[in-house]
Design a protein around this motif. Structure first.
Motif, PDB file in Angstrom:
ATOM      1  N   LEU B  31       0.812  -1.230   0.000  1.00 26.91           N
ATOM      2  CA  LEU B  31       0.000   0.000   0.000  1.00 26.91           C
ATOM      3  C   LEU B  31       0.840   1.273   0.000  1.00 26.91           C
ATOM      4  N   PRO B  64      -3.919  -4.935   8.636  1.00 25.03           N
ATOM      5  CA  PRO B  64      -5.344  -4.851   8.288  1.00 25.03           C
ATOM      6  C   PRO B  64      -6.046  -6.214   8.209  1.00 25.03           C
ATOM      7  N   GLU B  65      -7.355  -6.140   8.133  1.00 23.76           N
ATOM      8  CA  GLU B  65      -8.200  -7.341   8.233  1.00 23.76           C
ATOM      9  C   GLU B  65      -7.855  -8.394   7.186  1.00 23.76           C
ATOM     10  N   HIS B  66      -7.679  -9.614   7.663  1.00 21.33           N
ATOM     11  CA  HIS B  66      -7.367 -10.738   6.775  1.00 21.33           C
ATOM     12  C   HIS B  66      -7.731 -12.041   7.467  1.00 21.33           C
ATOM     13  N   TRP B 115      -7.852  -8.351  12.565  1.00 21.84           N
ATOM     14  CA  TRP B 115      -6.876  -7.275  12.326  1.00 21.84           C
ATOM     15  C   TRP B 115      -6.328  -6.854  13.685  1.00 21.84           C
ATOM     16  N   SER B 140      -9.093  -8.309   3.315  1.00 17.28           N
ATOM     17  CA  SER B 140     -10.398  -7.745   2.925  1.00 17.28           C
ATOM     18  C   SER B 140     -10.233  -6.607   1.925  1.00 17.28           C
ATOM     19  N   ASP B 141      -9.125  -5.865   2.017  1.00 15.56           N
ATOM     20  CA  ASP B 141      -8.828  -4.784   1.069  1.00 15.56           C
ATOM     21  C   ASP B 141      -8.165  -5.395  -0.162  1.00 15.56           C
ATOM     22  N   ARG B 143      -6.686  -4.253  -2.592  1.00 14.87           N
ATOM     23  CA  ARG B 143      -5.445  -3.631  -3.090  1.00 14.87           C
ATOM     24  C   ARG B 143      -4.210  -4.256  -2.446  1.00 14.87           C
ATOM     25  N   ILE B 144      -4.409  -5.011  -1.378  1.00 11.99           N
ATOM     26  CA  ILE B 144      -3.261  -5.549  -0.639  1.00 11.99           C
ATOM     27  C   ILE B 144      -2.694  -6.789  -1.319  1.00 11.99           C
TER      28      ILE B 144
END
Lengths: 146, 146
Positions: B31, B64-66, B115, B140-141, B143-144
């Motif tokens: 990111l 972040p959330e995963h 997360w 969840s994002d 772009r990651i």
């Protein structure tokens, strides 16, 4: 100080924080000579897949020769020792004796004879492993009971 | 100081010794905002049976959330977080948000969204788990990228 207090002090001195939920276990392996043969440990987690412990050895204290045999479908406990403080002499069958210092680590294959002893200052070792089944450990000294 | 130097300093300040054989990995998860989203880590051991890492988060840094999905016969990575220094907000699906302080730990079931974010002082977390396959993590994002 009691043995438990000494082990707890070593952990505190190393910056390793325990809470009331952690149990610091003191084991003389049934030999009654704890200062020479035995260890203290905290089991952080032990589930079907993995295990993590902190091991504490007093000055020159020995965890005597043993192996982790297969148990049912489990090929036996595989374990990685990583020294956090102090100096450790580790013997592993097929590898001989080695000296491990803070940051050094070694992975012991299942069912392989090994023993370890702390140097002058005692030692703290983080142990990462597959599931731990201490009651199945096979010690070379038949007087030892876990 | 570089990001790597900052993470290395936090480990040293906590009394966690690394050697030349240890690799301190810095990840911004693709990111490009490392100070906000990302983490530093040292993988001590990762084999077919278990894994152990040290995770370092800067002040307020977010992982972040995963989730860790099943991969073949593996039901997905199960992991235990144990906070060594600092304060961590951990969210786990089905458990909500919790605050973990040094000595606190929590075990996250496989394939469960989670997360975590460090508090003011950053944090060091020991992670004990089944085999790690980071390349299969599902964030969840979208772009990651790991």
């Amino acid at each position: 100080m009691t043995h438990r207090e000494r082990a707890a002090q070593m952990l505190a001195d190393a910056g390793i924080v325990l809470t009331e939920r952690d149990e610091l276990e003191i084991s003389d392996l049934g030999l009654g000579r704890f200062e020479e043969v035995g260890l203290s440990l905290v089991v952080y987690e032990n589930n079907e897949r993995y295990c993590a412990k902190e091991l504490v050895l007093l000055s020159h204290q020995l965890c005597p020769e043993h192996r982790h045999p297969p148990v049912g479908a489990d090929p036996g406990k595989q374990e990685t020792f990583r020294v956090r403080t102090g100096e450790v002499t580790l013997f592993v069958d097929g590898h001989g004796e080695m000296t491990l210092r803070p940051g050094d680590q070694f992975t012991i294959a299942p069912d392989t004879l090994h023993w370890f002893r702390a140097g002058d200052e005692g030692a703290i070792i983080s142990e990462f492993s597959s599931r731990s089944r201490d009651e199945h450990d096979v010690f070379s000294d038949p007087r030892i009971v876990r």
